[in-house]
Design a protein around this motif. Structure first.
Motif, PDB file in Angstrom:
ATOM      1  N   VAL A  88      12.593  29.335 -10.989  1.00 26.89           N
ATOM      2  CA  VAL A  88      13.069  28.186 -10.215  1.00 26.89           C
ATOM      3  C   VAL A  88      14.008  27.327 -11.054  1.00 26.89           C
ATOM      4  O   VAL A  88      15.095  26.940 -10.600  1.00 26.89           O
ATOM      5  N   PHE A  89      13.597  26.995 -12.280  1.00 23.15           N
ATOM      6  CA  PHE A  89      14.390  26.090 -13.101  1.00 23.15           C
ATOM      7  C   PHE A  89      15.752  26.685 -13.458  1.00 23.15           C
ATOM      8  O   PHE A  89      16.728  25.947 -13.626  1.00 23.15           O
ATOM      9  N   ASN A 149       7.017  31.924 -12.486  1.00 23.72           N
ATOM     10  CA  ASN A 149       7.646  31.508 -11.236  1.00 23.72           C
ATOM     11  C   ASN A 149       8.481  30.250 -11.443  1.00 23.72           C
ATOM     12  O   ASN A 149       9.614  30.137 -10.950  1.00 23.72           O
ATOM     13  N   SER A 150       7.929  29.273 -12.179  1.00 26.45           N
ATOM     14  CA  SER A 150       8.675  28.039 -12.414  1.00 26.45           C
ATOM     15  C   SER A 150       9.921  28.290 -13.265  1.00 26.45           C
ATOM     16  O   SER A 150      10.943  27.616 -13.084  1.00 26.45           O
ATOM     17  N   PHE A 210       8.287  23.294  -7.464  1.00 29.28           N
ATOM     18  CA  PHE A 210       9.194  23.186  -8.602  1.00 29.28           C
ATOM     19  C   PHE A 210      10.640  23.014  -8.150  1.00 29.28           C
ATOM     20  O   PHE A 210      11.443  22.384  -8.840  1.00 29.28           O
ATOM     21  N   CYS A 245      12.638  19.894  -9.820  1.00 27.32           N
ATOM     22  CA  CYS A 245      13.488  20.254 -10.959  1.00 27.32           C
ATOM     23  C   CYS A 245      14.697  19.338 -11.118  1.00 27.32           C
ATOM     24  O   CYS A 245      15.088  19.032 -12.252  1.00 27.32           O
ATOM     25  N   ARG A 276       4.285  27.123  -5.135  1.00 21.25           N
ATOM     26  CA  ARG A 276       4.756  26.600  -6.426  1.00 21.25           C
ATOM     27  C   ARG A 276       6.287  26.672  -6.512  1.00 21.25           C
ATOM     28  O   ARG A 276       6.918  25.816  -7.122  1.00 21.25           O
ATOM     29  N   PHE A 277       6.865  27.696  -5.902  1.00 17.62           N
ATOM     30  CA  PHE A 277       8.321  27.798  -5.861  1.00 17.62           C
ATOM     31  C   PHE A 277       8.911  26.587  -5.143  1.00 17.62           C
ATOM     32  O   PHE A 277       9.904  25.995  -5.579  1.00 17.62           O
ATOM     33  N   ASN A 319       3.884  29.856 -14.375  1.00 18.17           N
ATOM     34  CA  ASN A 319       4.992  29.412 -15.217  1.00 18.17           C
ATOM     35  C   ASN A 319       6.157  30.387 -15.178  1.00 18.17           C
ATOM     36  O   ASN A 319       7.324  29.966 -15.310  1.00 18.17           O
ATOM     37  N   ASN A 372      13.937  23.231 -19.251  1.00 19.04           N
ATOM     38  CA  ASN A 372      12.484  23.380 -19.096  1.00 19.04           C
ATOM     39  C   ASN A 372      12.025  24.790 -19.411  1.00 19.04           C
ATOM     40  O   ASN A 372      10.865  24.999 -19.773  1.00 19.04           O
TER      41      ASN A 372
END
Length: 579
Positions: free
Chosen positions: A208-209, A204-205, A59, A63, A55-56, A202, A353
């Motif tokens: 990332v964001f 994790n996201s 995203f 992004c 997922r990393f 989320n 985000n």
């Protein structure tokens, strides 16, 4: 099926032999004596680690894709939004394709190796596209090494395709929900699992964001796509370390191809018999049974009937997913065309985000307390359909607020703003004025996604749960592609007025209002059928077994025995009547 299983056993034996040679003798003996509970915990932690790494990577690619497509590849705004949504939709559909390939053609272990290579190749090619190499000097001369635009776009699309195929294989084979051993969980435990699972994803996201988007936009623009590459490499190393234990093999008594075959056969037979002659059957899917002229067994048809009950639920998720996809498309463009300066600091666009993720991170613990109280009550049970209705309403309100925010944004005077070495003319409205629409979509995600996963997993027999989750992924992917279709239709049908390249020259708010009106109708439609999914404590397995021929025969035998016993013990009947 047997050939695929045989190939899996052979490949797994080869990998185990290689692993034994690599391990020390003392270490292998100790590993063999690990308790089952500790081994399961080790496997669950490894699967979760691979899930987070994947997922990393995902995203990290998504992004800032719109900024990269518009600033580096010269795409129009609507084209960049469509590319982003199509990549997300493809990443949702490829796990279904990978699961089918692993089951019928390739074998799970071999397919994992292929998908790891594709994942590595895709994330390695993205830096090739993003590197312009402006700062190369040879003999005091400035050399600009870059690919031509046409070749750059070809490599970019090929990299996205291979990365999405690799992502699909890892999600389907290494990280399916079946790897978390959810078979014996009740509705309360399942909803708790889905809540915290999406909470971790989320979280994790959010990292990332905040981090990757800032690096890609402000610090090291040319190194941005190296971070997804490193994350993908971490996932492949984790798979390599525990390759024998992480390859989850589901039960082989159901398949996606069989489900589609049952539906197609039933439709074909139903149309033929309706035209020429009619037969009385309970449902239209019964036409696919062998005793009604079809080619599928009673077990296969009854499993498909339990899945078909969820099709209305899946259908109403398509438009909802289209609204969610406004975060990496329409909302992103709004933020990119707003003032990103905050106390002398330029905020990354994708960092907005995080505002949609914060409500989810806050709501999950609160929902856990509410669910614990509701499921502990002694009534018929609690259904999360009310969460879905409220979440759909929140999504519709979010898109409507986005339309009003767009009208408000264009009232501010325009200023120049530099993004990725490009000087853009944007509105002077602070980007934080867009926060309400992000918050509303975050609330919708916190309510809808775990609840839909619970219904898709709980309301079908155990043997059909993997197929049910595949269908949910198919309809979610369809929502992403529908969003891209809406963008293309709105741009082409209004000559670029409803989805313009320069937002201050068009009417993007009309697109948002149109989507919000559709979502309101979608919400009312789901509310009318929500009562079908209220009984979570319904025993699907026992209901499924009752429809099988063996169970029906046992019922008839028990009824006959009881009837004979009543005749023998009845004092009313005379001896002549008893004989």
């Amino acid at each position: 099926m047997p050939d695929a299983d045989r190939r899996d056993m052979q490949e797994k034996g080869i990998f185990n032999c290689m692993a034994d040679k690599e391990q020390r003798p003392g270490r292998s003996n100790h590993a063999g004596k690990l308790p089952d509970a500790e081994k399961k915990l080790h496997e669950a932690v490894c699967v979760l680690l691979v899930e987070l790494c994947e997922r990393f990577t995902f995203f990290g690619i998504v992004c800032n894709m719109i900024l990269f497509c518009t600033a580096k590849l010269g795409y129009r705004s609507h084209q960049a939004a469509m590319v982003n949504m199509c990549f997300v939709g493809t990443s949702m559909l490829t796990p279904v394709l990978a699961g089918w390939l692993a089951e019928y053609l390739v074998g799970r272990i071999k397919l994992v190796c292929v998908c790891m290579f594709l994942h590595f190749l895709g994330t390695a090619l993205l830096p090739v596209v993003s590197f312009p190499f402006e700062d190369v000097y040879i003999d005091r001369r400035h050399i600009l090494l870059t690919l031509p635009k046409r070749e750059q776009k070809i490599v970019f699309y090929f990299a996205l395709l291979t990365a999405s195929l690799g992502i699909g294989g890892i999600r389907a084979i290494v990280c399916p929900l079946g790897a978390y051993s959810l078979e014996d969980c009740g509705p309360k435990e399942l909803l708790s699992f889905f809540n915290w699972f999406h909470w971790l994803v989320n979280l994790n996201s959010a990292v990332v964001f905040v981090s990757i988007s800032y690096i890609q936009q402000s610090v090291a623009r040319n190194l941005g796509f190296l971070i997804p590459f490193v994350s993908g490499l971490m996932a492949m190393i984790t798979i390599h370390m525990v390759r024998g234990e992480m390859i989850y093999k589901p039960k082989t008594d159901s398949s996606l191809l069989t489900t589609f075959g049952v539906i197609f056969t039933a439709l074909k037979t139903c149309c033929v018999r309706h035209r020429y002659f009619s037969t009385a059957v309970a449902t239209w899917l019964d036409h696919a049974k062998e005793n009604h002229g079809g080619q599928y067994t009673e077990t296969q048809v009854e499993g498909t009937k339990s899945l078909a009950r969820l099709f209305p639920l899946f259908t109403f998720q398509i438009l909802y997913r289209t609204c969610i996809m406004q975060i990496p498309s329409g909302y992103y463009l709004q933020t990119m065309n707003s003032n990103l300066h905050f106390s002398g600091f330029v905020l990354p666009i994708a960092a907005m985000n995080v505002i949609s993720i914060v409500p989810l991170l806050i709501l999950v613990p609160i929902l856990e307390c509410i669910n614990s109280w509701l499921f502990s009550s002694k009534d018929t049970g609690h259904s999360p359909t009310i969460y879905i209705v409220v979440g759909h309403l929140s999504a519709a309100l979010s898109v409507m607020v986005a339309g009003f925010s767009e009208m408000h944004r264009k009232r501010f005077p325009q200023v120049e703003q530099s993004l990725s070495e490009e000087l853009l003319l944007v509105s002077s409205m602070p980007c934080f004025h867009l926060a309400p629409q992000y918050i509303l979509l975050g609330v919708a995600e916190a309510l809808v996604t775990p609840s839909c996963s619970l219904l898709s997993f709980q309301l079908v027999p155990e043997r059909m749960r993997g197929i049910s989750m595949h269908f949910l992924a198919l309809f979610n992917g369809a929502g992403c592609f529908m969003g891209a279709l809406f963008v293309q239709t709105a741009h082409a049908g209004t000559q670029g007025n409803w989805f313009p390249h320069l937002l201050h020259e068009g009417k993007l708010e009309r697109f948002f209002f149109f989507l919000a009106s559709l979502m309101m109708v979608n919400t009312l439609g789901f509310w009318t059928i929500a009562h079908r999914y209220n009984n979570l404590h319904e025993d699907c397995t026992s209901e499924f077994r009752q429809n099988l021929p063996g169970e029906k025969l046992l019922k008839h035998e028990k009824a006959i025995k009881r009837y004979n016993a009543v005749l023998e013990s009845s004092p009313i009947l005379s001896p002549v009547e008893k004989t």
